[in-house]
Design a protein around this motif. Structure first.
Motif, PDB file in Angstrom:
ATOM      1  N   ASP A  64       0.853  -1.184   0.000  1.00 60.82           N
ATOM      2  CA  ASP A  64       0.000   0.000   0.000  1.00 60.82           C
ATOM      3  C   ASP A  64       0.894   1.241   0.000  1.00 60.82           C
ATOM      4  OD1 ASP A  64      -3.159   0.656   1.220  1.00 60.82           O
ATOM      5  OD2 ASP A  64      -1.643   2.246   1.123  1.00 60.82           O
TER       6      ASP A  64
ATOM      7  N   HIS B 127       3.006  -3.696 -11.425  1.00 64.53           N
ATOM      8  CA  HIS B 127       1.560  -3.788 -11.175  1.00 64.53           C
ATOM      9  C   HIS B 127       0.855  -4.558 -12.295  1.00 64.53           C
ATOM     10  CE1 HIS B 127       2.394  -0.475  -8.490  1.00 64.53           C
ATOM     11  NE2 HIS B 127       2.951   0.142  -9.499  1.00 64.53           N
TER      12      HIS B 127
ATOM     13  N   GLY C   4       0.939   7.532 -14.207  1.00 61.36           N
ATOM     14  CA  GLY C   4      -0.383   7.979 -14.645  1.00 61.36           C
ATOM     15  C   GLY C   4      -0.423   8.416 -16.099  1.00 61.36           C
TER      16      GLY C   4
ATOM     17  N   PHE D 137      -5.612   1.481 -15.614  1.00 60.19           N
ATOM     18  CA  PHE D 137      -5.100   1.092 -14.300  1.00 60.19           C
ATOM     19  C   PHE D 137      -5.924  -0.054 -13.717  1.00 60.19           C
ATOM     20  CE2 PHE D 137      -4.937   5.849 -14.566  1.00 60.19           C
ATOM     21  CZ  PHE D 137      -3.618   5.902 -14.979  1.00 60.19           C
TER      22      PHE D 137
ATOM     23  N   ASN E  24      -6.898  -1.594  -9.447  1.00 55.01           N
ATOM     24  CA  ASN E  24      -7.015  -1.068  -8.087  1.00 55.01           C
ATOM     25  C   ASN E  24      -5.871  -1.489  -7.188  1.00 55.01           C
ATOM     26  OD1 ASN E  24      -9.384   0.151  -8.803  1.00 55.01           O
ATOM     27  ND2 ASN E  24     -10.611  -1.648  -8.279  1.00 55.01           N
TER      28      ASN E  24
ATOM     29  N   PRO F  99      -3.347  -1.066  -4.737  1.00 56.34           N
ATOM     30  CA  PRO F  99      -3.262   0.116  -3.878  1.00 56.34           C
ATOM     31  C   PRO F  99      -1.905   0.816  -3.916  1.00 56.34           C
ATOM     32  CG  PRO F  99      -3.508  -1.901  -2.557  1.00 56.34           C
ATOM     33  CD  PRO F  99      -3.534  -2.315  -3.993  1.00 56.34           C
TER      34      PRO F  99
ATOM     35  N   GLN G 134      -2.298   2.941  -7.199  1.00 56.40           N
ATOM     36  CA  GLN G 134      -3.199   4.064  -6.969  1.00 56.40           C
ATOM     37  C   GLN G 134      -2.461   5.207  -6.259  1.00 56.40           C
ATOM     38  OE1 GLN G 134      -6.774   4.272  -7.579  1.00 56.40           O
ATOM     39  NE2 GLN G 134      -6.377   2.595  -8.989  1.00 56.40           N
TER      40      GLN G 134
ATOM     41  N   LEU H 109      -0.145   7.165  -8.480  1.00 49.73           N
ATOM     42  CA  LEU H 109      -0.818   8.089  -9.388  1.00 49.73           C
ATOM     43  C   LEU H 109      -0.826   9.508  -8.822  1.00 49.73           C
ATOM     44  CD1 LEU H 109      -3.765   5.829 -10.561  1.00 49.73           C
ATOM     45  CD2 LEU H 109      -1.727   6.519 -11.839  1.00 49.73           C
TER      46      LEU H 109
ATOM     47  N   SER I 199     -12.260   6.131 -19.220  1.00 51.47           N
ATOM     48  CA  SER I 199     -11.789   5.153 -18.233  1.00 51.47           C
ATOM     49  C   SER I 199     -12.594   3.869 -18.345  1.00 51.47           C
ATOM     50  CB  SER I 199     -11.943   5.707 -16.820  1.00 51.47           C
ATOM     51  OG  SER I 199     -11.016   6.745 -16.645  1.00 51.47           O
TER      52      SER I 199
END
Ligand code: HDE
Length: 727
Positions: free
Chosen positions: A168, A233, A352, A360, A362, A364, A367, A370, A440
């Motif tokens: 995270d 990722h 990004g 993308f 999810n 973490p 995210q 970004l 998106s």
């Protein structure tokens, strides 16, 4: 006055025209035409750039001196903040070419058009060290690629390891604080071998898989050109019909994945801290363009929950045995930057920066990234207009209503900087999907707002174990040694013990081998619980790692042992020689190695040239003082009794060979060089393991064939079992 040669400017001396002229760099390195005069930044011609303006030639300087003030003010502001991570890097320009249209998976134009050559800029980096630190630190390497596509810039900001330390983004500042030099005394530079790093790691079991990679030889690449790259990722590819597939991105180097060993890395760090930077630069300058294939692992959306790991968890790989890597295109780096600061330093990557057809997930960690990249560029590059710096500009036009700010380059015309407008005829218009407008992926999200983590992220050891067990025996030994070194540098005994307990979860033998080196016992249990990365009011029991085995028990793709070993292209071979060398013995091997693309350097006791037995002058590239075995992939000693006798009496020559032996490199010698080989520590090694890669013959053709085969192998790690060679 002549405009061609301004007075006072040194004209380079042409020097002797030897084969070795490259090292003297006779080229005049300027982009100017040759008749330009020096001016201030306002364009005023400067008559004297040597002296400040003074009241009398022994008097005080005058504040009025606008030429001096401009020069000094600019100099005082020449540096920008270095990147908080990945500060030390080297970059190159190149192109990406697609093999086959990927239209079934993605509508991204650069993944559809096989005729297109997409320009790219790629920056490699270490993570922890500052800008001036060494290239050979044990560290993760950044592998950031900017694709300048016809639909805008796509940045694949990856690393040379496929997983990350944390799950995270919230933990990123903690991780970086822990690995950076300790804040009270700024020690150590560019190294993870210290208390704060291992304190943090020992309390964060989710980092275990990444730590295995970091302690492996992947953290000591032979060259940037010989590293894999990973997007880390899970991303999404979206096709024209709006269908999504999960994807993992890979870069596969055509020269294979190769590493140096730790002793070598430490020596290179002292002898040539720019080792990787120089290697990349030289390869491109000499036309040996580094190449990688872009690989994708594709997973249908329907298979999201099919695996025993969570695709959103960045501490997990998708084993290649479960989902093969398809190679879809080739990246070629073919041009060095013109200016390090303007390009390599000012380039701004951002996870990004995506284009239609890529999206993308999810994850973490992703995210959080970004947010971070734009935020950090705002301070590092001084404001919101860094996209206008030439290296960051897309190759397609930019139209929007963003305006002004520090260092704005664009001169927007007219009154209209808002939307909707009628005064500007509605311009710029939003792009419909048929015009390539980005939309998106409409992933359905229905959930409670929580600050938490999915239980599917709690298996922290199965893939660490998979990685360790997939390594060859020498690779496993290197991991044990690396952990013994790093934890040996840690002062706090309880941190060492906690790490031993973590290692025990990966593999009992690994833990006990490291414990032996540390003079400790592997603890049977530790208090408090292993995972300390838990919320204040949480029940620690719920956060403890899940003990399980990976569905794949061994993944050959994770070991470097099976990498590409079919070429010696760009491998550097040292030839040790002195006056009286047998020119035939030297020439024959040199010719056959060069025919295979190896780079040869002749090393002699001193610079200049040596005279062969046959009376021929041969230029010397390096002396025993300027060269070191750690810069080369192999060594050859030609015959010639005087040459061999001089080298045998030269401790640096003997050390050169001993060290090359210790680092498991191929060594070839003509039988006539016995006297020098006898002076080494390894001359009496007889066991097949110990003598693998040590080749002696007076048949030049046989010797060169065997030497080329040995160089392809890269290293003879088995020698380490018998190693009794000080160097
Ligand atoms: Fe980065 N990272 N990162 N990172 N990263 C930066 O951006 C960050 C992560 C990577 O050559 C910074 O411009 C966060 C993973 C590379 O210029 C910063 C997190 C991966 C580069 C930043 C991560 C990377 C950076 C520093 C966790 C591999 C160098 C300067 C949420 C997939 C790019 C800058 C270059 C640079 C933040 C984790 C790769 C601070 C918050 C995972 C190759 O924005």
């Amino acid at each position: 006055m002549s405009t061609k040669k301004p007075t006072g400017n040194a004209v380079p001396d042409k020097g002797p025209d030897t084969e070795n002229a490259k090292t003297r760099s006779l080229k005049v390195h300027t982009a100017l035409a040759g008749n330009e005069m020096m001016t201030t930044d306002q364009g005023v011609k400067i008559n004297n750039d040597q002296d400040t303006l003074k009241a009398g030639d022994r008097g005080p300087s005058l504040l009025e001196d606008f030429i001096f003030r401009e020069k000094m003010t600019h100099f005082d502001h020449e540096r920008i903040p270095e990147r908080i991570v990945h500060a030390r890097g080297s970059a190159a320009h190149g192109v990406f070419r697609l093999y086959e249209s990927q239209s079934a998976l993605s509508k991204a134009a650069f993944l559809n058009d096989t005729a297109a050559e997409t320009p790219v800029f790629v920056r490699f980096s270490t993570v922890a060290g500052s800008r001036g630190s060494t290239d050979l630190a044990r560290d993760v390497r950044g592998f950031a690629v900017k694709f300048y596509t016809q639909e805008g810039n796509f940045d694949l900001v990856g690393n040379n390891m496929p997983v990350f330390f944390i799950q995270d983004a919230m933990k990123f500042p903690d991780l970086v604080h822990a690995v950076k030099p300790e804040p009270d005394n700024e020690i150590p530079q560019a190294a993870s071998a210290h208390d704060t790093f291992w304190d943090f790691i020992s309390l964060m079991p989710e980092s275990t898989h990444m730590v295995m990679w970091l302690m492996s030889d992947r953290a000591l690449p032979r060259s940037y050109r010989m590293m894999e790259g990973f997007g880390v990722h899970t991303f999404r590819l979206i096709n024209e019909a709006g269908e999504a597939h999960f994807v993992k991105f890979h870069w596969k180097p055509l020269l294979g994945v190769h590493a140096v060993c730790w002793d070598e890395a430490q020596k290179i760090s002292g002898k040539d801290p720019d080792f990787h930077r120089r290697d990349l630069w030289d390869a491109i300058e000499s036309g040996n363009f580094p190449e990688w294939e872009l690989g994708i692992q594709v997973i249908p959306e329907a298979d999201e929950h099919k695996y025993d790991f969570d695709l959103l968890d960045p501490t997990k790989i998708v084993p290649e045995e479960l989902v093969p890597v398809q190679r879809i295109g080739r990246l070629t780096l073919n041009r060095n930057p013109d200016n390090f600061f303007a390009e390599t330093e000012q380039v701004a990557f951002h996870v990004g920066n995506i284009v239609p057809g890529i999206d993308f997930t999810n994850d973490p960690l992703m995210q959080g990234r970004l947010f971070s990249y734009t935020d950090t560029q705002l301070i590092r590059l001084g404001g919101p207009n860094f996209h206008e710096i030439p290296i960051n500009r897309p190759v397609v036009p930019v139209h929007n209503n963003q305006r002004d700010g520090h260092m704005r380059q664009t001169i927007n015309k007219g009154k209209v900087s808002y939307s909707p407008n009628s005064l500007g005829g509605g311009c710029p218009f939003q792009a419909g999907q048929t015009d390539g407008g980005f939309t998106s992926y409409p992933e359905r999200v229905e959930a409670h707002k929580v600050r938490g983590r999915s239980a599917s992220f709690f298996d922290h050891f199965s893939q660490a174990r998979l990685f360790y067990r997939s390594q060859s025996v020498p690779e496993q030994n290197h991991i044990v040694n690396a952990l013994s070194f790093e934890l040996g540098k840690v002062q706090a005994i309880h941190v060492r013990e906690r790490m031993l307990y973590t290692l025990k979860q990966v593999d009992e033998t690994l833990a006990s081998d490291v414990a032996f080196a540390l003079g400790l016992k592997v603890p049977a249990k530790i208090t408090p619980p292993l995972n300390q990365s838990i919320p204040a009011d949480a029940d620690p029991a719920q956060y403890q790692p899940v003990a399980k085995e990976s569905a794949v028990s061994k993944s050959p793709a994770l070991s470097m042992a099976g990498t590409v070993k079919d070429t010696i292209r760009t491998r550097k071979v040292a030839i040790l020689a002195a006056d009286g060398v047998d020119g035939a013995s030297l020439g024959a091997i040199r010719k056959s190695l060069e025919a295979e693309g190896a780079l040869i350097e002749l090393i002699a006791p001193r610079l200049g040239s040596i005279q062969s037995e046959q009376g021929k002058k041969i230029s010397v590239h390096q002396s025993l003082l300027t060269a070191a075995s750690v810069f080369y992939d192999g060594v050859y000693v030609p015959a010639g009794s005087n040459s061999v006798a001089s080298l045998a009496a030269e401790p640096d020559a003997v050390h050169f060979l001993n060290e090359a032996y210790r680092h498991c490199k191929p060594i070839a010698a003509d039988n006539g060089a016995q006297q020098l080989i006898k002076a080494t520590y390894f001359s009496d090694q007889k066991s097949p393991k110990a003598s693998g890669g040590v080749l002696l013959s007076d048949d030049a053709s046989q010797l060169s064939t065997a030497f080329i085969a040995a160089l392809k192998q890269h290293r003879f790690w088995d020698r380490e079992d018998d190693r009794k060679v000080p160097a």
